[in-house]
Write an enzyme that holds these catalytic residues in place. Sequence first.
Site, PDB file in Angstrom:
ATOM      1  N   ASN A   9      52.209  29.027  21.248  1.00  0.00           N
ATOM      2  CA  ASN A   9      51.752  28.348  20.822  1.00  0.00           C
ATOM      3  C   ASN A   9      52.257  27.309  21.668  1.00  0.00           C
ATOM      4  O   ASN A   9      52.888  26.558  22.204  1.00  0.00           O
ATOM      5  CB  ASN A   9      53.001  27.844  19.673  1.00  0.00           C
ATOM      6  N   TRP A  10      50.519  27.222  22.212  1.00  0.00           N
ATOM      7  CA  TRP A  10      50.437  25.858  23.073  1.00  0.00           C
ATOM      8  C   TRP A  10      50.177  24.278  22.168  1.00  0.00           C
ATOM      9  O   TRP A  10      50.081  23.656  23.567  1.00  0.00           O
ATOM     10  CB  TRP A  10      49.487  26.068  23.212  1.00  0.00           C
ATOM     11  N   LYS A  11      50.851  24.213  21.642  1.00  0.00           N
ATOM     12  CA  LYS A  11      51.319  23.061  20.413  1.00  0.00           C
ATOM     13  C   LYS A  11      50.046  21.905  21.146  1.00  0.00           C
ATOM     14  O   LYS A  11      48.854  22.286  21.488  1.00  0.00           O
ATOM     15  CB  LYS A  11      52.136  22.802  21.403  1.00  0.00           C
ATOM     16  N   HIS A  96      55.224  24.625  10.972  1.00  0.00           N
ATOM     17  CA  HIS A  96      55.903  25.086  11.417  1.00  0.00           C
ATOM     18  C   HIS A  96      56.768  23.610  12.263  1.00  0.00           C
ATOM     19  O   HIS A  96      56.353  22.699  11.117  1.00  0.00           O
ATOM     20  CB  HIS A  96      54.451  24.499  13.517  1.00  0.00           C
ATOM     21  N   GLU A  98      57.499  21.144  13.333  1.00  0.00           N
ATOM     22  CA  GLU A  98      57.157  19.918  13.937  1.00  0.00           C
ATOM     23  C   GLU A  98      56.211  19.221  12.671  1.00  0.00           C
ATOM     24  O   GLU A  98      56.444  18.397  12.954  1.00  0.00           O
ATOM     25  CB  GLU A  98      56.329  20.276  15.129  1.00  0.00           C
ATOM     26  N   GLU A 168      62.365  30.071  12.707  1.00  0.00           N
ATOM     27  CA  GLU A 168      62.275  28.831  13.885  1.00  0.00           C
ATOM     28  C   GLU A 168      63.429  27.928  14.452  1.00  0.00           C
ATOM     29  O   GLU A 168      63.006  26.936  13.039  1.00  0.00           O
ATOM     30  CB  GLU A 168      61.013  28.544  15.270  1.00  0.00           C
ATOM     31  N   GLY A 174      62.394  24.237  22.071  1.00  0.00           N
ATOM     32  CA  GLY A 174      62.252  23.479  22.941  1.00  0.00           C
ATOM     33  C   GLY A 174      63.961  22.753  23.664  1.00  0.00           C
ATOM     34  O   GLY A 174      63.635  21.344  24.703  1.00  0.00           O
ATOM     35  N   SER A 214      62.943  28.939  22.207  1.00  0.00           N
ATOM     36  CA  SER A 214      63.571  28.550  23.561  1.00  0.00           C
ATOM     37  C   SER A 214      63.274  30.331  24.219  1.00  0.00           C
ATOM     38  O   SER A 214      64.333  31.128  24.353  1.00  0.00           O
ATOM     39  CB  SER A 214      64.968  28.243  23.923  1.00  0.00           C
ATOM     40  N   GLY A 235      56.988  28.798  22.614  1.00  0.00           N
ATOM     41  CA  GLY A 235      56.470  27.275  22.880  1.00  0.00           C
ATOM     42  C   GLY A 235      55.825  27.180  24.614  1.00  0.00           C
ATOM     43  O   GLY A 235      55.489  28.178  24.672  1.00  0.00           O
TER      44      GLY A 235
HETATM   45  P1  13P Z   1      59.797  26.121  22.481  1.00  0.00           P
HETATM   46  O1  13P Z   1      59.670  28.386  23.115  1.00  0.00           O
HETATM   47  O2  13P Z   1      59.423  25.501  23.244  1.00  0.00           O
HETATM   48  O3  13P Z   1      60.851  26.305  22.344  1.00  0.00           O
HETATM   49  O4  13P Z   1      58.880  26.171  21.189  1.00  0.00           O
HETATM   50  C1  13P Z   1      59.158  27.122  19.846  1.00  0.00           C
HETATM   51  C2  13P Z   1      58.456  26.880  19.142  1.00  0.00           C
HETATM   52  O5  13P Z   1      58.213  26.252  18.436  1.00  0.00           O
HETATM   53  C3  13P Z   1      56.940  27.329  19.327  1.00  0.00           C
HETATM   54  O6  13P Z   1      56.178  27.932  17.872  1.00  0.00           O
END
Ligand code: 13P
Length: 251
Positions: A9-11, A96, A98, A168, A174, A214, A235
């Site tokens: 997931n490149w956000k 997600h 977020e 998640e 993150g 993570s 992420g």
């Molecule tokens: P990280 O791997 O940066 O913790 O993010 C996870 C994530 O939100 C994937 O959708």
Amino acid sequence: MRKSVIAGNWKMYKLLGEAIETAVSLKPLVANATHCEVIIAPVFTALKTVCDRLEGSIIKVAAQDCSIEQKHGAHTGEIAADMIKDVGCSHIIVGHSERRQFYGETDETVNLKTKACLEVGLTAIVCIGEKLAEREAGEAEDIVKTQLLGALDSLTVTDMERIIIAYEPVWAIGTGQTATPEQAQEMHAFIRKTLAETQGKEIAEATRIVYGGSVKPDNIKGLMNNADIDGALVGGASLEAESFAKIVNYK
Ligand code: 13P
């Protein structure tokens, strides 16, 4: 046998040129990864170009969200699932944390988006997971169950074939604080048990449940060694082709 899924997931990272560069660099690095499905999720503005540049590769492309509206129409600023399919994507990430935390997404909207995704024939990667305070209060399973049942409300057996669940835990996203393989396995087993109770044993056994939070090249193997962990939604560590390829090629 469930086929593993490793998704990046490149956000809201990467301008178009950067997205192309990472996608193109990733191609040869994961070319032999037949043990799992490899998916990347760039921002909307890069989807079409990335899909085009990955033609003929094993890498599939996901959008990070979609509208609750199934078809294109008068909804300024929205992007419908049929448009995402039109540019070559095969998957959509929905719900997600977020989006739940910062953009008011509810179990109901996650359900509508999941249905919109399925309606056009794409696969939904449905994200669920508890916050730290909820885990500390002993409510993690209740929260996860509510989110799971909410997202899957009124889906059919056939719909379930195109559902991937991403567990998640919000406290692990993150933060560098990944859930231990034991914590993740415990929740994945709970999710599978809940699926068995609500959708039937066969569906529960066939549904891929991936872990996110993570995930890094040095912890993927420990996570994947568990019976109910069928892959990862990555992420930060998916932003560099080399590091994501190491996760994909964890075996
Ligand atoms: P990280 O791997 O940066 O913790 O993010 C996870 C994530 O939100 C994937 O959708």
